[in-house]
Design an enzyme around this catalytic site. Structure first.
Site, PDB file in Angstrom:
ATOM      1  N   LYS B  38      14.235  46.278  10.353  1.00 32.74           N
ATOM      2  CA  LYS B  38      14.717  45.751  11.625  1.00 32.74           C
ATOM      3  C   LYS B  38      16.078  45.072  11.472  1.00 32.74           C
ATOM      4  O   LYS B  38      16.755  44.789  12.437  1.00 32.74           O
ATOM      5  CB  LYS B  38      13.696  44.755  12.199  1.00 32.74           C
ATOM      6  CG  LYS B  38      12.508  45.430  12.858  1.00 32.74           C
ATOM      7  CD  LYS B  38      11.466  44.413  13.293  1.00 32.74           C
ATOM      8  CE  LYS B  38      10.703  43.849  12.109  1.00 32.74           C
ATOM      9  NZ  LYS B  38       9.728  42.824  12.465  1.00 32.74           N
ATOM     10  N   PHE B  78      14.626  45.251  -2.974  1.00 29.96           N
ATOM     11  CA  PHE B  78      14.102  44.916  -4.313  1.00 29.96           C
ATOM     12  C   PHE B  78      12.691  44.345  -4.205  1.00 29.96           C
ATOM     13  O   PHE B  78      11.751  44.808  -4.866  1.00 29.96           O
ATOM     14  CB  PHE B  78      15.089  43.939  -4.982  1.00 29.96           C
ATOM     15  CG  PHE B  78      14.526  42.986  -5.998  1.00 29.96           C
ATOM     16  CD1 PHE B  78      13.812  43.437  -7.103  1.00 29.96           C
ATOM     17  CD2 PHE B  78      14.746  41.619  -5.866  1.00 29.96           C
ATOM     18  CE1 PHE B  78      13.315  42.537  -8.048  1.00 29.96           C
ATOM     19  CE2 PHE B  78      14.255  40.719  -6.802  1.00 29.96           C
ATOM     20  CZ  PHE B  78      13.533  41.174  -7.898  1.00 29.96           C
ATOM     21  N   ASP B  83       6.854  45.046  -4.424  1.00 19.48           N
ATOM     22  CA  ASP B  83       5.611  44.642  -3.763  1.00 19.48           C
ATOM     23  C   ASP B  83       4.723  45.850  -3.496  1.00 19.48           C
ATOM     24  O   ASP B  83       3.506  45.801  -3.697  1.00 19.48           O
ATOM     25  CB  ASP B  83       5.935  43.934  -2.446  1.00 19.48           C
ATOM     26  CG  ASP B  83       4.682  43.440  -1.732  1.00 19.48           C
ATOM     27  OD1 ASP B  83       4.033  42.521  -2.274  1.00 19.48           O
ATOM     28  OD2 ASP B  83       4.348  43.984  -0.677  1.00 19.48           O
ATOM     29  N   ASP B  87       1.004  46.249  -4.804  1.00 24.38           N
ATOM     30  CA  ASP B  87      -0.090  46.361  -3.826  1.00 24.38           C
ATOM     31  C   ASP B  87      -0.653  47.776  -3.739  1.00 24.38           C
ATOM     32  O   ASP B  87      -1.570  48.016  -2.957  1.00 24.38           O
ATOM     33  CB  ASP B  87       0.417  45.951  -2.428  1.00 24.38           C
ATOM     34  CG  ASP B  87       0.760  44.478  -2.352  1.00 24.38           C
ATOM     35  OD1 ASP B  87       0.315  43.720  -3.233  1.00 24.38           O
ATOM     36  OD2 ASP B  87       1.479  44.087  -1.409  1.00 24.38           O
ATOM     37  N   ARG B  92       5.740  52.640   4.028  1.00 22.90           N
ATOM     38  CA  ARG B  92       6.646  51.516   4.333  1.00 22.90           C
ATOM     39  C   ARG B  92       7.654  52.031   5.321  1.00 22.90           C
ATOM     40  O   ARG B  92       8.261  53.077   5.087  1.00 22.90           O
ATOM     41  CB  ARG B  92       7.305  51.074   3.012  1.00 22.90           C
ATOM     42  CG  ARG B  92       8.536  50.218   3.119  1.00 22.90           C
ATOM     43  CD  ARG B  92       8.253  48.795   3.455  1.00 22.90           C
ATOM     44  NE  ARG B  92       7.494  48.069   2.445  1.00 22.90           N
ATOM     45  CZ  ARG B  92       6.995  46.827   2.668  1.00 22.90           C
ATOM     46  NH1 ARG B  92       7.190  46.222   3.838  1.00 22.90           N
ATOM     47  NH2 ARG B  92       6.305  46.226   1.730  1.00 22.90           N
ATOM     48  N   ASP B 154       0.471  34.542  -4.111  1.00 20.76           N
ATOM     49  CA  ASP B 154      -0.244  35.535  -3.315  1.00 20.76           C
ATOM     50  C   ASP B 154      -1.106  36.423  -4.214  1.00 20.76           C
ATOM     51  O   ASP B 154      -2.287  36.654  -3.955  1.00 20.76           O
ATOM     52  CB  ASP B 154       0.777  36.384  -2.548  1.00 20.76           C
ATOM     53  CG  ASP B 154       0.120  37.303  -1.532  1.00 20.76           C
ATOM     54  OD1 ASP B 154      -0.986  36.977  -1.066  1.00 20.76           O
ATOM     55  OD2 ASP B 154       0.708  38.343  -1.205  1.00 20.76           O
ATOM     56  N   LYS B 180       6.925  33.034  -0.139  1.00 25.97           N
ATOM     57  CA  LYS B 180       7.056  34.490  -0.193  1.00 25.97           C
ATOM     58  C   LYS B 180       7.959  35.026   0.908  1.00 25.97           C
ATOM     59  O   LYS B 180       8.577  36.079   0.748  1.00 25.97           O
ATOM     60  CB  LYS B 180       5.663  35.139  -0.083  1.00 25.97           C
ATOM     61  CG  LYS B 180       5.621  36.554  -0.627  1.00 25.97           C
ATOM     62  CD  LYS B 180       4.222  37.149  -0.601  1.00 25.97           C
ATOM     63  CE  LYS B 180       3.830  37.598   0.775  1.00 25.97           C
ATOM     64  NZ  LYS B 180       2.690  38.564   0.750  1.00 25.97           N
ATOM     65  N   PHE B 226       6.921  32.819  12.217  1.00 25.10           N
ATOM     66  CA  PHE B 226       7.190  34.254  12.219  1.00 25.10           C
ATOM     67  C   PHE B 226       6.053  35.033  11.551  1.00 25.10           C
ATOM     68  O   PHE B 226       5.616  36.070  12.038  1.00 25.10           O
ATOM     69  CB  PHE B 226       8.512  34.501  11.477  1.00 25.10           C
ATOM     70  CG  PHE B 226       8.966  35.928  11.452  1.00 25.10           C
ATOM     71  CD1 PHE B 226       9.728  36.448  12.496  1.00 25.10           C
ATOM     72  CD2 PHE B 226       8.667  36.755  10.377  1.00 25.10           C
ATOM     73  CE1 PHE B 226      10.165  37.767  12.463  1.00 25.10           C
ATOM     74  CE2 PHE B 226       9.102  38.072  10.350  1.00 25.10           C
ATOM     75  CZ  PHE B 226       9.857  38.583  11.389  1.00 25.10           C
ATOM     76  N   ASP B 230       3.430  37.722  12.946  1.00 31.62           N
ATOM     77  CA  ASP B 230       3.308  39.014  12.279  1.00 31.62           C
ATOM     78  C   ASP B 230       1.843  39.375  12.059  1.00 31.62           C
ATOM     79  O   ASP B 230       1.425  40.516  12.300  1.00 31.62           O
ATOM     80  CB  ASP B 230       4.034  38.937  10.932  1.00 31.62           C
ATOM     81  CG  ASP B 230       4.425  40.304  10.413  1.00 31.62           C
ATOM     82  OD1 ASP B 230       5.378  40.878  10.964  1.00 31.62           O
ATOM     83  OD2 ASP B 230       3.766  40.786   9.475  1.00 31.62           O
ATOM     84  N   ASP B 231       1.079  38.407  11.615  1.00 32.68           N
ATOM     85  CA  ASP B 231      -0.348  38.639  11.371  1.00 32.68           C
ATOM     86  C   ASP B 231      -1.075  38.972  12.676  1.00 32.68           C
ATOM     87  O   ASP B 231      -1.969  39.829  12.704  1.00 32.68           O
ATOM     88  CB  ASP B 231      -0.986  37.397  10.738  1.00 32.68           C
ATOM     89  CG  ASP B 231      -0.512  37.156   9.322  1.00 32.68           C
ATOM     90  OD1 ASP B 231       0.181  38.030   8.757  1.00 32.68           O
ATOM     91  OD2 ASP B 231      -0.830  36.081   8.761  1.00 32.68           O
TER      92      ASP B 231
HETATM   93 MG   LIG Z   1       2.560  44.377   0.203  1.00 35.12          MG
HETATM   94 MG   LIG Z   2       2.045  41.935  -1.859  1.00 38.66          MG
HETATM   95 MG   LIG Z   3       2.270  41.995   8.511  1.00 40.20          MG
END
Ligand SMILES: [Mg+2]
Ligand SMILES: [Mg+2]
Ligand SMILES: [Mg+2]
Ligand SMILES: [Mg+2]
Ligand SMILES: [Mg+2]
Ligand SMILES: [Mg+2]
Lengths: 339, 339
Positions: B38, B78, B83, B87, B92, B154, B180, B226, B230-231
Site C-alpha cells: 500500500k 527485508f 517473516d 511463518d 503475500r 512473537d 514488531k 493500526f 488490521d486484526d
Molecule cells: Mg507472517
Molecule cells: Mg511472523
Molecule cells: Mg493482519
C-alpha cells in the site's frame, strides 16, 4: 575478558520493557554462536594496529581494536547461523548448529538479524563520537553486501540436490571465494586496523584510496589462498589438529580439489566424481579420494602453495603505500598452516 | 518513476566482476518483493515533510523524501521475505511468497540480507554528504533492532504447532505490536521526515530529544491502533476492498480478537478457541467466529476505536514540540479505515 562485558553492554542497550525471557534468549544466542572460533579475524585487528603504529598499544587503542575484533566475530556469527540454516548443516565448531537446538529452528533466521544489528549497536556504543565512525559503519555494510553477493553466487551455483559439474570452473570458484570469504576474513580486519591507525596516529594516508585499494587486492589474494588451504585441509588435514573430520566431499561442495580434478580428469574420472560427490557412504568418499590421488592433487597443492605464496610475498614487497609488515605478519600466520 | 531508477542505481553500485545472472537475480528480487504494497509508510515521509515545512516541496526535497520512502519499503521487503520464510506463508500481496518460487526456497534468507543492505547502499548514495547521514543510518539500525526484537517475542510466544492460550495476554500483545510493527511503520517514516525537515529548514529543534521522544510515543499509540484495526479487518473487513481473504484464525495468530475473547470468555468459549484456532476447515473457522459474535467483539472494537481515537487526538493536541499536523494528518488517514 571483553566478550562478557560486550554481551552485557548489548543487553543493557535494549529497551527497558523487553521481557526478561527475550533478553535471556539473546544472551544464549550470543554465548552459543559468537565465541568458539579460531578468532583469527578478530585478533588480526590488534596485531595489525600495533604493527601500523610501530609500538605496543595503549589501553584505549587495545580496547578499541578488540571491540572491532569482536564486531567481526559477531558479523561472522550472523553469516554462519544463516549459512547453516541455508545449507541444512548439522554441526558447527564441534556442537550442534544453533538452528538445530529444539527451541530455535527457523527462529534462527531472525536471530541472525539480531547478531547483525548487534554489530552496529557496538560500533555506536564505542565509536559514535570518533571521526571514523561513519567510515566504520560504511565498511561493515559494504563487506556485508559483498558476503551476501558471494553467498548468492554460491547458492545459485549448486542447485539443491543435483550436482552439475559444468558449473564448477576455476573462474567461478575464485569469484565465490573472493566475495563469500576474502572480504570479511581479510579485508575487514585489515581495514579496521587502518581506520584505527588513522584515528590514533592522525595520519590520513593510512585510509587514502590507494591504501584501501591495495589492502583490498592483497586481501583477495590471501583469501583465495586461505580457502584453497581450507579445502585441502578438509580432505588431507589431520582431524586431531583441525578438531573435526572433513565432510566437503559428502556435502558435494564446489572445492578447489573438485575444480582441479575437472581441469585434468579423463571422462571416466569425471564420471566417478559425478556419481560419488555429495554421497555420504564410505565407498563413495573413497572413490572420490582415489581420483584425487590419481591426479596427484596433494602435489599440485604444494606447487600452488609455493607459487602463490611467492606471488603474495612479492606483491607485499612491491607496495609503498602502507607498512609491509601488516600484510607480511598476517600472511606468515597462514602460510603452510596445518590448522 | 523513481523505483526503476533506484533499482538501476543499486545494480550499478555492485562490483563490476559480479556475473550477470547474479545481478539479474537481484533485479528480480527487488521487482518482486519491494513494490506492490500500500506504500503507506513510504508516502508518509513526503507528506509529513511538506507539512513540517509548511509549503510544497522543492524538487530536491521531494526526491530525498521519496528516496527515504523507498528505503522504508526496501526495509519492509527485508522483514516480509524473512517473516514469510519463518511463518511458512504461502502468499503475500496476492502472489506466491518470494521463497515459494521454485528457484528460491531457502536462498530467500540470503536474499533478505540483500534487501536489507540495499537500504544502506541507497542511504550512502543519496545522503553520504549530508549532515544527517549518520543519524539516518543509526535510525534505520535502531528500527531494525526493534523489529527483530518484536519478531523474537512473537516467534517465542507461539510455539510451533501448539497454541497455548495462556500466553495471549493484552500486555504481551501490545508489546509485540509495539516492537514488531509500530516502530518501522510509524516512527521510521515520521523520524525520516523530521531529519529531512531539520536538513532543509536548518531548525535543529525538529530532531531534539523531546521531539523524537514524542514522535516515538505517539507512533507506538498509532501503531497499536493500526494493528488492532488490521486484526479486526482480517475477520470483518470486505475482502473485495482489502484484496484478500483473511486467514488469521486459520493460522492461529495472536490477534486482538483472541486476546479480547480470552478476557471475557466462559470456560466453554475458551475451549472452543483452544480446539478450533489454527485449523483451516470452514467449520472450525465458523466456530471461532461464533464465539467472537457472542462476545460482541465488533461492538467492542467500535468502542475501542472511538476511545483510542480520542486519546490519540488528545495526545496530538497536547504537544507543542512539533507541528501537530504531521501526526493529525497521518492519523486521519488510518482512523476508521476500511482497507
Ligand atoms: Mg507472517
Ligand atoms: Mg511472523
Ligand atoms: Mg493482519
Ligand atoms: Mg555452509
Ligand atoms: Mg553455504
Ligand atoms: Mg572448509
Amino acid at each position: 575478558a571483553l566478550f562478557p562485558s560486550l554481551v552485557d553492554e548489548l543487553l543493557a542497550a535494549l529497551p527497558a520493557d523487553l521481557p526478561a525471557p527475550t533478553k535471556d534468549w539473546m544472551r544464549g544466542l550470543f554465548e552459543y554462536t559468537v565465541p568458539g572460533g579460531k578468532m583469527n579475524r578478530g585478533l588480526t585487528v590488534g596485531a595489525a594496529l600495533a604493527s601500523l603504529l610501530g609500538r605496543p598499544l595503549a589501553a584505549e587503542e587495545q580496547l578499541k581494536a578488540h571491540v572491532l575484533g569482536w564486531c567481526i566475530e559477531w558479523l561472522q556469527a550472523f553469516f554462519l547461523v544463516a549459512d547453516d540454516i541455508m545449507d541444512e548443516s548439522l554441526t558447527r565448531r564441534g556442537q550442534p548448529c544453533w538452528h538445530r537446538r529444539p527451541e530455535v529452528g527457523v527462529i534462527g533466521v531472525n536471530d541472525s538479524f539480531v547478531l547483525e544489528t548487534s554489530v552496529y549497536t557496538l560500533l555506536r556504543k564505542f565509536f559514535r563520537a570518533d571521526p571514523i565512525y561513519t567510515d566504520l559503519v560504511d565498511l561493515f555494510h559494504s563487506v556485508t553486501l559483498s558476503t551476501a553477493c558471494g553467498q548468492l553466487m554460491d547458492l545459485t551455483t549448486q542447485p539443491k540436490g543435483a550436482i552439475e559439474l559444468e558449473r564448477f570452473t576455476m573462474q567461478r570458484y575464485k569469484l565465490i571465494v573472493k566475495y563469500k570469504t576474502a572480504f570479511y576474513s581479510f579485508y575487514l580486519p585489515l581495514a579496521c586496523a587502518l581506520y584505527l591507525g588513522s584515528l590514533f596516529s592522525g595520519n590520513p594516508e593510512l585510509t587514502a584510496p590507494a591504501a584501501l585499494e591495495f589492502t583490498s587486492a592483497i586481501s583477495v589474494q590471501m583469501g583465495e589462498f586461505f580457502q584453497i588451504q581450507d579445502d585441502v585441509l578438509d580432505v588431507y588435514g589431520d582431524p586431531v589438529v583441525i578438531g573435526k573430520v572433513g565432510t566437503d566431499i559428502q556435502e558435494g561442495k564446489c572445492t578447489w580439489l573438485v575444480v582441479k580434478t575437472l581441469e585434468a580428469a579423463s571422462a571416466e574420472q569425471r564420471a566417478v566424481l559425478q556419481q560419488n560427490l555429495g554421497k555420504s557412504d564410505l565407498d563413495s568418499v573413497a572413490r572420490v579420494k582415489k581420483v584425487y590421488a590419481d591426479l596427484r592433487l596433494q602435489e599440485k597443492f604444494q606447487q600452488y602453495e609455493e607459487e602463490s605464496g611467492q606471488a603474495i610475498s612479492q606483491a607485499i614487497r612491491g607496495t609503498e603505500v602502507l607498512p609491509q609488515a601488516i600484510f607480511a605478519d598476517l600472511f606468515a600466520k597462514i602460510y603452510k598452516r596445518k590448522l
